[in-house]
Design an enzyme around this catalytic site. Structure first.
Site: not given
Length: 1405
Positions: A166, A406, A408, A1156, A1332
Site C-alpha cells: 500500500c 518447493i 519449482g 500541493g 505532503e
C-alpha cells in the site's frame, strides 16, 4: 495423442456463480486475473504489478476433494495463476464477500471504519488476504473464541497481509482493522475508528460490524460439489479413471462463455458415449491445443516425447509463480501442468526423514515441517524441521507460497541462478533429490543436482528428501542448526542478498574447556553465485578444532576465499561481509569470551541458537486527535466517501471501465539508448509478433497536429522520439493488439536499430551536465532570494565546515494503479478520454494539440485515481495522448494500461540532487552563515523543474542560518524527465538542512537537538525568511510543538537509555533523532458547482481529483455543513444525500491540477462559496414557507423552490485572496532506530509525530495523510533504490528490484498527534493542509540512522582504521541496509577476531 485427449471446456465457480468456458475460446496462457476482468462483471482484483509482488490481485481459491469430502482454501495471486489450472475450483473475489446491493462484509465495514483505505486500489486485495487468514484460522482446531471474534491471533493479524503493498495509508489502520478480528486483541489498543470514540472506557466487540466464525461466506458452492461427485460416480460406472484434481466432464451445449448455476446432469442423461470419446491411452486432460495435465509420470514423458517431435515450445507449470520473476518473453504452444501427478504432490514420512513431492506448495511444506517438529516420532530432528519452517515462512509472500511449489523454486535456482532461500536451507540440512528421466530414476544430493547442467523437460524433479538429524548419544554431542537471510524486508516478499544454513554436532571437550564441532554442513547462497554451495574448505578446517577466536578467524578468512560473487554482482562486498557475519554469529555462540550477536543462548539436548529478531516485535500505535463541533460535520472523523465500494471492488477506476466494442489495446515501444537516431523498428519472428495489429508512431500524427506528449508553462515534451531518441525509456511508438497482454508481449519482440553517428555523447550525470554547460533556465521570478551576507556570516564564525557533499537519489512514485487511459472516438473528430490523471484540464489541451483539433473536441473524464503523488499529473499526459492518437488513427476505442515495468522505465520520479554545503557557526552552536552549491537532475525536458530550486530552499529555511546563499543549477540530462513528487524539493531541502545541523553538532560534540533549537526562528526571522507566508505571531507554533514532542516522547530519558544500550551491545546499535517541520502551502483557484435535484439529493462538482487524499470526503462534509442550516435537524442525515461526481473537462472547466496538498481546501472553499449562493436563493423561499407552516422540511423546501423556478445549481470559481494565497504549517517528528552491524538491517523501533492541522476538516483523513506520507518518506530516505544502467535505462523496474515500505518495515510503535491550534485567519474554516508535509518528517529516521551508525563507528573506530573522526561520514539518500553495513565496516568481524586472537595468544603465553 494430444488431439485425441482434448477436452472441450473448463468449469469453475466465481463468487458462487457457475462459469463454463469453451476450450477453443481462451488461450492457455490466460491468467485468472485476465479472465475475471475481461469475461465476468467482477473488477475487484486489480493488476498492480503482474509479478505476484504487490497483492492487489489476491483472491481466495477453494478446492473440493470427493475422496475426503473436504474443502481446502488458500489465497493466491490471480495475476500469475493460469485459468486452466482451476478446473472445478471455486474462486472468491472481494465482491463475493459482500457488495452495495446485498450488504457489505464485516471486513469491508471494518476497513472503512478504521479508515484503512485511501486511494482504494490495493484495498480489495487487502480484504482477500485478511479473509483468507480468517478462514484458515477459523478452520483450525483452536478453541472457539468469544462471539464476534475470529480464531486469528494478533500476531497472525499483523502478518496476514505481509505480501500486500500500500502506498497511501502507511499500513497502520489496515493492521488495526485486521487486529479487530483477533481473539486475543485488546480493543483499547486499536486506533482511531468510527465505532467508538476516543476515551471510551470499555470498547466492546458488539460495536464492531458483526463477524461470523468461518468468514460467513460459502467458499465452495453445493452445485459444484454435486457436479464433481456426479462426474466421479459416472466416470467410475463407465470405467474411466478420474484422478484427484483432474475431473473429466462432457462439454455443455454452449460453446461460449456461459454463467449461471445450470447442472451437467442433463448432459449425463444422454449416456456415457460422450465420456468414452474422451478416454485415451495417455488419459491426459488437454484444453484447446496447448494445455495438458498428465496424471502420471509415464503420461508426462509420453507427452514430452510427442511434443518434441513437433516445433512446439512447451512450458511446464505447477503454480506458474516463476512467471513473476522470469517473465515469459514469448507465448508457448504447449503448457503442461504437472500438478495432477499424485507422486509429485505426495508427502511420505519415513523413519530416516521426510520425502516431499516436488509439486508440493511451499505453504504445505511449512505445515508438514511444523507438524513433524511437534511429532514424537522425530524429537531429535524437531529443531531442524522447526527452523526450516520458520525460514520458509519468510520466503516470498503468503499468497505466493500457497501456489509456488518447493520443487519449482529449486529448479529455478538450478536452471536460472535464482537466489533461492529454499535451495540454500535444504542444502544446509543435507537434503537429497529424486530425478526421473525417460530411462532412469536417480537419487543424488541436492548439492550434486545444483551443479548439474540446467534441467530441461526431459528430466523431472520428483521429490526432495529432508533427513532426520539426531544427536549422538555415544559422544554426548548436541545437534545444532541455524538458518540466516539478509533481505530488505524481514517477513519475506524480497529475495535475499545472501542466505545461509549451518548444521552440525557440537560437544564440550572437557580437557580444553572448549566446544568442538563435527559433521558440519555450511551452506551459502544468493551472494552472486550460480547456485548455493557448501563451504567445504571451511567445514574441513573447523571439524575437530576447538572453537577459539583464532580458529573462528581462520574459518572466516577461508570463507572470504570461498564466497566470491560473480562479476557484475550488485553490492558484492556487502554480500561477502554478511556471509562472514552469519558464520561468525553461528560460531561465536560456542566460542568462549566472544560478544555473541543477538540474544543469549542456552545449551540443551538440542543446542538452540536463536538470534535477535525485531520482526517478532508487535506493532502498536497511538493517535491523538481533537474533533470540533463548531462546524459539524466538519471536524468529525467521518469515514471516507465511498470507502466500502473501494473495499468491495465496486469502485471503478479507468481499467475497470468495460472495454467498448472493438476496443484495441496499446503498449509503448521505448528506446534503450540515451541518444541515437532510430533507423528502423522491426520484430522478432515469434508467436507474440503474430498478435500485432499495427504500430502507431510519430508519422501517424495528423497533419495539423503536433508531436507533443506533455506540456507545462515552461515548455513542451515530445510524445515520440522522432527521428532521435533522446533518452533511454523514451516512447518510439505504440504497438496495437487485441488484448493488453498481447500488446505487452508483442512489445518484447521489438528490435530497434540505432545509429549514433554525428551525435554528441549523451549527458547522463549532473557532473557531465556541468562539464557541457547543459542547463535549463530558472525564471528570475522563481529563483529563490538569498538572505544576508554570507561572507560576513563566515567571518563571524568560530568554526567552519567547508564544501561537504550529500547526494540524494530519485524516487519512483509507485502508485498502485499504473498509468492508464481509455480513448473513445466520437462523431465529428471528437474524442472522449478516460484518464487516471491529476490534471484532466491540461491533458485535454495536450491531446487536442497532438490531434490538431479544438480543445472542445476533447473530453477528459477522471472519476478517481489509484494513487498519484504527483506522478499522475504531467507524467500521465503521454499515455492519455498516445491512446487518443491511436484511437483517432484506427477509428476505434483504444485502451493503454502500462505494465509495472514499462511504467517504472518511462515515467520518471523525484529529482536527484547533489549538494555541497559550507557553514560557519559559533562555539555555542549558533550558525552564522550557510552556502549551498546544488545540482538538480531535471532529465530531458523541463517539466516543472524550474519550481524545484525555490522548494528546496523553502525546505532549507526551516532554520535560521544567519546568512543564506546558494548557487543552484538545473541540469538537463539524457535521462527520463523528473517531475513533482509528494513534497517536491522541500523533502530534499529539509534533509540537507538536517545534515548540516548534525554535522555541526558532531563537530561541537553536543546533542543535535541543542543545535536545532539554537537555530530555530524567532518570529522576526521567520518573517524575513518567509515573507508573505509567516502569518501572525500567534500562529507560529513550532517551538511549542517541538517542546511537546520531546516531552511526550520522553526524548531525554530515551537518549540515556540508548547510550546504555549501545555500551552493552557490540553488534546492535540504536540512534534517536528529532526534526522540525516548516512547510509552505499555497492554495490555488478552484471551480465548484453544487446542484440540488428535485428530490432533495445534492450533486457536487469540483475541479479537484480524488486520488486517495479524502478530497471528496471533505467536500461532502463541507456541503452538509453549509446547507445544513436549511435542514431542520442541522446536518444530520444530509451527509448521505450528497454525491460527488467525476471530473469532466467539458462539464466543469478550469479544474486545474490536484496537488500541493491544497486541492482539498480549495475545493472545499469553492463548495462553501457555491452553497452560500444557493442559501441566498433558498432563504426567501424558506422564510415564506416558515410563515405558512412553521417547520419546513428539506424536501418541501426544494419542491417549493423548484415550483418557483429558483435556480438550484450554483457555480463558482474560488480564488484565494491576498491574505490566504500562502501560509506555513508546522510539525515535528522523532524516530528511534536499531541497526544490526553484521547485516546492516534497520528496524524503526518507534516514531512520534506532532502536527499542526489548524482545525482539521476531518481528523481521520488528515491523520491518514500524515501517516501515509511519513511512511512514503521513509521509503525515500531509507529503502527505495532507484537504479539505472550505464545508458540511463532504469533497471530497478519491478517489485523484485524496487522495495517500497511494507508492513514489516514501518515503525514498530507509531504515535501521531494532531494539534488543534484554533482559529486561523484566512484559512478554510481554520484548516491546514496535511497531504505532503509529513514526508519531510521521515528525515528523522535518516537522522536517527546516522546516530546509530555513528555509535557503531565509534565502537570499532580502531578496527576500521579511519583517518578522520568516526562521527564524520557521508550518509546519502537512500540509506538502505547495504549502505549501513558499508559505513559500519565490511571488516569489523575480522578486526574484532584479530584483536581477540591477539589477547588469546597473550594469555596463553
Amino acid at each position: 495423442m494430444a488431439e485425441d485427449a482434448r477436452l472441450e471446456s473448463l468449469v469453475l465457480a466465481l463468487n458462487g456463480q457457475r462459469y463454463e468456458v469453451a476450450g477453443c475460446d481462451i488461450d492457455p496462457s490466460t491468467t485468472l486475473l485476465e479472465f475475471i476482468r475481461t469475461r465476468t462483471p467482477f473488477r475487484g482484483p486489480k493488476l498492480g504489478c503482474g509479478e505476484g509482488g504487490c497483492g492487489a490481485c489476491v483472491v481466495l481459491i477453494a478446492k473440493y476433494s470427493p475422496a475426503t469430502d473436504e474443502v481446502t482454501s488458500f489465497s493466491a495471486n490471480s495475476c500469475l495463476t493460469l485459468i486452466y489450472s482451476l478446473n472445478f475450483c471455486s474462486v472468491i473475489t472481494t465482491e463475493g464477500l459482500g457488495n452495495a446491493r446485498d450488504g457489505f462484509h464485516s471486513i469491508h465495514k471494518r476497513m472503512s471504519g478504521f479508515h484503512a483505505s485511501q486511494c482504494g486500489f490495493c484495498t480489495p486485495g487487502m480484504c482477500m488476504s485478511i479473509f483468507s487468514s480468517l478462514v484458515t484460522a477459523d478452520n483450525s482446531e483452536r478453541q472457539k473464541p468469544t462471539d464476534g471474534f475470529s480464531k486469528l491471533t494478533v500476531s497472525e493479524a499483523e502478518n496476514a497481509f505481509s505480501g500486500n503493498l500500500c502506498r497511501c495509508t502507511g499500513y497502520r489502520p489496515i493492521v488495526d482493522a485486521c487486529k479487530s478480528f483477533a481473539s486475543d486483541v485488546d480493543l483499547e489498543d486499536l486506533g482511531l475508528n468510527i465505532f467508538w470514540k476516543k476515551g471510551n472506557k470499555k470498547p466492546d466487540v458488539s460495536k464492531l460490524p458483526s463477524y461470523t466464525l468461518g468468514g460467513g461466506i460459502c467458499i465452495f458452492p453445493e452445485f459444484l460439489m454435486s457436479e464433481i461427485k456426479s462426474l466421479k460416480d459416472h466416470a467410475d460406472n463407465v470405467n474411466i479413471p478420474v484422478s484427484k484434481g483432474n475431473h473429466c466432464h462432457p462439454r455443455l451445449s454452449s460453446n461460449t462463455l456461459c454463467c449461471g448455476i445450470c447442472s451437467l446432469l442433463d448432459c449425463l442423461k444422454s449416456g456415457s458415449k460422450s465420456l468414452r470419446n474422451h478416454k485415451t491411452d495417455v488419459n491426459t486432460t488437454a484444453y484447446k491445443k496447448g494445455w495438458y495435465r498428465p496424471t502420471s509420470i509415464t503420461q508426462y514423458f509420453k507427452l514430452i516425447n510427442s511434443i518434441q517431435s513437433s516445433d512446439s515450445s512447451v512450458k511446464v507449470v505447477v503454480g506458474n509463480t516463476s512467471a513473476g520473476v522470469y517473465k515469459d518473453q514469448d507465448f508457448y504452444n504447449k503448457y503442461i501442468d504437472i500438478g495432477g501427478i499424485p507422486e509429485l504432490s505426495s508427502i511420505i514420512r519415513k523413519p530416516e526423514g521426510i520425502q516431499i513431492g516436488a509439486a508440493t506448495t511451499i505453504s504445505r511444506c511449512i505445515e508438514t515441517l511444523v507438524q513433524e517438529s511437534k511429532s514424537m516420532c522425530s524429537p531429535n530432528g524437531s529443531d531442524v524441521f522447526r527452523k526450516l519452517a520458520e525460514h520458509l515462512s519468510k520466503v516470498a509472500s503468503p499468497f505466493v507460497r500457497n501456489t509456488a511449489s518447493i520443487g519449482g523454486n529449486i529448479v529455478l535456482a538450478q536452471k536460472y541462478q535464482f537466489p533461492s532461500d529454499v535451495a540454500t536451507i535444504l542444502l544446509g540440512a543435507g537434503s537429497t533429490v529424486c530425478l526421473q528421466s525417460v530411462v532412469e530414476r536417480q537419487h543424488i544430493t541436492l548439492e550434486e543436482f545444483l551443479e548439474q547442467p540446467p534441467l530441461n523437460t526431459t528430466t523431472l524433479l520428483i521429490s526432495i528428501f529432508v533427513p532426520h538429524w539426531i544427536s549422538d548419544p555415544h559422544t554426548e554431542t548436541s545437534l545444532v542448526f541455524q538458518t540466516y537471510r539478509a533481505a530488505s524486508r524481514p517477513l519475506g516478499n524480497a529475495v535475499s542478498y545472501v542466505n545461509s544454513a549451518f548444521l552440525g554436532h557440537v560437544f564440550f571437550e572437557g580437557s580444553s574447556g572448549k566446544f568442538v564441532l563435527s559433521n558440519l554442513h555450511l551452506a551459502f547462497g544468493a551472494y552472486g553465485t550460480e547456485h548455493a554451495i557448501k563451504a567445504r574448505k571451511v567445514e574441513k578446517f573447523l571439524i575437530g578444532k576447538s572453537l577459539t577466536a583464532s580458529s573462528v578467524l581462520g574459518a572466516i578468512q577461508l570463507l572470504r576465499e570461498t564466497i566470491v560473487p560473480m562479476k557484475g554482482t550488485l553490492h558484492a562486498e556487502y554480500r561477502v561481509s554478511v556471509a562472514v557475519g552469519f558464520l561468525f554469529s553461528f560460531l561465536s555462540s560456542f566460542a568462549k569470551g566472544m560478544a555473541v550477536p543477538g540474544k543469549p543462548v542456552t545449551i540443551s539436548s538440542t543446542y538452540s541458537v536463536d538470534t535477535h529478531d525485531n520482526s517478532e516485535l508487535s506493532l502498536s500505535s497511538h493517535q491523538e486527535t481533537i474533533s470540533d463541533d463548531e462546524y459539524k460535520p466538519i471536524g468529525e472523523p467521518t469515514k471516507k466517501y465511498g470507502v466500502e465500494l473501494q473495499a468491495s471492488g465496486e469502485a471503478a477506476y479507468v481499467d475497470d471501465i468495460p472495454a467498448p466494442k472493438n476496443c484495441l489495446h496499446g503498449e509503448f515501444i521505448y528506446s534503450t539508448q540515451p541518444l541515437a537516431y532510430v533507423k528502423n523498428i522491426k520484430f522478432k519472428s515469434s508467436l507474440a509478433s503474430e498478435k500485432i495489429i499495427t504500430v502507431v508512431s510519430a508519422k501517424d500524427i495528423p497533419r495539423n497536429g503536433q508531436n507533443i506528449g506533455s506540456m507545462t508553462r515552461f515548455g513542451d515534451e515530445s510524445l515520440f522520439g522522432d527521428p532521435i531518441a533522446e533518452y533511454a525509456g523514451q516512447a518510439l511508438g505504440v504497438i496495437i493488439a487485441e488484448t493488453q497482454r498481447y500488446a505487452d508481449m508483442a512489445a518484447k519482440q521489438v528490435v530497434v536499430e540505432y545509429d549514433m553517428a554525428d551525435l554528441n555523447t549523451p549527458i547522463l550525470t549532473m557532473e557531465q551536465a556541468v562539464q557541457n554547460n547543459s542547463y535549463f533556465d530558472v525564471p528570475a521570478v522563481l529563483y529563490p532570494k538569498q538572505i544576508g551576507d554570507f561572507s560576513k556570516g563566515m567571518a563571524e564564525a568560530d568554526h567552519k565546515i567547508l564544501s561537504t557533499e550529500v547526494k540524494l537519489a530519485s524516487q519512483y512514485y509507485f502508485y498502485m494503479e499504473t498509468q492508464t487511459a481509455l480513448a473513445i472516438p466520437d462523431e465529428n473528430d471528437t474524442m472522449v478520454v478516460y484518464s487516471s490523471s491529476q490534471y484532466p484540464e491540461l491533458a485535454q489541451t495536450v491531446i487536442a494539440r497532438c490531434l490538431g483539433v479544438p480543445f472542445g473536441n476533447v473530453r477528459v473524464i477522471t472519476r478517481r485515481v489509484g494513487g498519484g503523488f504527483g506522478g499522475k499529473g504531467y507524467r500521465s499526459f503521454p499515455v492519455a495522448t498516445a491512446a487518443a492518437l491511436c484511437a483517432y488513427k484506427l477509428k476505434c476505442p483504444v485502451k493503454m494500461y502500462l505494465n509495472r515495468n514499462t511504467d517504472m522505465l518511462m515515467v520518471g520520479g523525484r529529482h536527484p540532487m547533489k549538494a555541497h554545503y559550507s557553514v560557519g557557526f559559533k562555539s555555542d552552536g549558533k550558525i552564522t552563515g550557510l552556502h549551498l552549491d546544488l545540482l538538480i537532475d531535471a532529465g530531458i525536458s523541463v517539466d516543472l523543474s524550474p519550481i524545484i530550486p525555490s522548494s528546496v530552499i523553502s525546505g532549507l529555511k526551516k532554520y535560521n542560518w544567519g546568512a543564506l546563499s546558494f548557487d543552484i543549477k538545473l541540469c538537463k540530462t539524457n535521462n527520463t524527465s523528473k517531475s513533482t513528487m509528494r513534497a517536491p524539493g522541500e523533502t530534499q531541502g529539509s534533509l540537507i538542512a538536517e545534515t548540516v545541523i548534525e554535522h555541526v553538532a558532531s563537530v561541537l560534540s553536543v546533542d543535535a537537538n541543542y543545535v536545532r533549537e539554537k537555530n530555530f526562528h524567532t518570529y522576526d526571522s521567520l518573517v524575513l525568511y518567509f515573507p508573505g507566508s509567516a502569518g501572525e505571531a500567534s500562529t507560529y507554533t513550532l517551538h511549542s510543538i517541538f517542546d511537546r514532542l520531546t516531552l511526550t516522547s520522553s526524548y531525554l530519558n530515551r537518549v540515556d537509555l540508548i547510550q546504555q544500550f549501545n555500551s552493552c551491545n557490540k553488534w546492535l546499535k540504536r540512534g534517536i533523532s528529532c526534526v522540525p517541520l516548516i512547510y509552505s502551502v499555497a492554495p490555488r483557484p478552484a471551480p465548484g458547482r453544487v446542484s440540488v435535484l428535485n428530490d432533495g439529493s445534492i450533486v457536487v462538482d469540483v475541479g479537484g481529483i480524488e486520488i486517495g487524499q479524502g478530497l471528496w470526503t471533505k467536500v461532502q462534509q463541507m456541503t452538509a455543513f453549509a446547507l445544513g442550516q436549511l435542514w431542520p435537524e442541522g446536518c444530520e442525515g444530509l451527509l448521505e444525500r450528497v454525491r460527488i461526481v467525476q471530473a469532466d473537462t467539458l462539464n466543469l472547466i478550469q479544474g486545474g491540477v490536484t496537488g500541493g496538498s491544497s486541492s482539498s481546501e480549495s475545493s472545499c472553499a469553492a463548495t462553501l462559496q457555491a452553497c452560500k449562493m444557493l442559501i441566498s436563493r433558498l432563504n426567501p423561499v424558506m422564510n415564506k414557507l416558515r410563515l405558512e407552516s412553521g417547520t419546513v422540511s428539506w424536501d418541501n423546501l426544494i419542491a417549493q423552490a423548484s415550483k418557483e423556478n429558483v435556480n438550484l445549481s450554483a457555480s463558482v470559481y474560488w480564488v484565494p485572496d491576498n491574505g490566504s494565497n500562502s501560509y506555513l504549517t508546522y510539525g515535528a517528528g522523532l524516530s528511534e532506530v536499531e541497526i544490526d552491524l553484521l547485516t546492516g538491517a534497520i528496524t524503526i523501533l518507534r516514531s512520534d509525530l506532532v502536527y499542526d492541522c489548524g482545525k482539521s476538516l476531518n481528523p481521520a483523513v488528515d491523520l491518514g495523510q500524515i501517516e501515509g506520507s511519513f511512511i512514503q518518506g521513509i521509503g525515500f530516505f531509507i529503502h527505495e533504490e532507484h537504479q539505472t544502467n550505464s545508458d540511463g535505462l532504469v533497471v530497478s523496474n519491478s517489485t523484485w528490484d524496487y522495495k517500497i515500505p511494507s508492513v514489516d518495515t514501518i515503525p514498530k510503535q507509531f504515535n501521531v498527534e494532531l494539534l488543534n491550534t484554533g482559529y486561523h485567519k484566512n484559512r478554510v474554516l481554520s484548516s491546514k493542509a496535511s497531504g505532503e508535509p509529513a514526508v519531510v518528517l521521515a528525515s528523522s529516521v535518516h537522522c536517527a540512522l546516522r546516530e546509530a551508525i555513528g555509535a557503531a563507528r565509534k565502537e570499532f573506530a580502531d578496527s576500521t582504521r579511519q583517518k578522520s573522526s568516526p562521527l564524520t561520514f557521508q550518509l546519502n539518500v537512500p540509506s538502505p541496509m547495504t549502505l549501513v553495513k558499508e559505513l559500519c565496516g565490511f571488516d569489523i568481524v575480522d578486526k574484532y577476531l584479530e584483536n581477540l586472537s591477539t589477547h588469546e595468544f597473550a594469555n596463553e603465553a
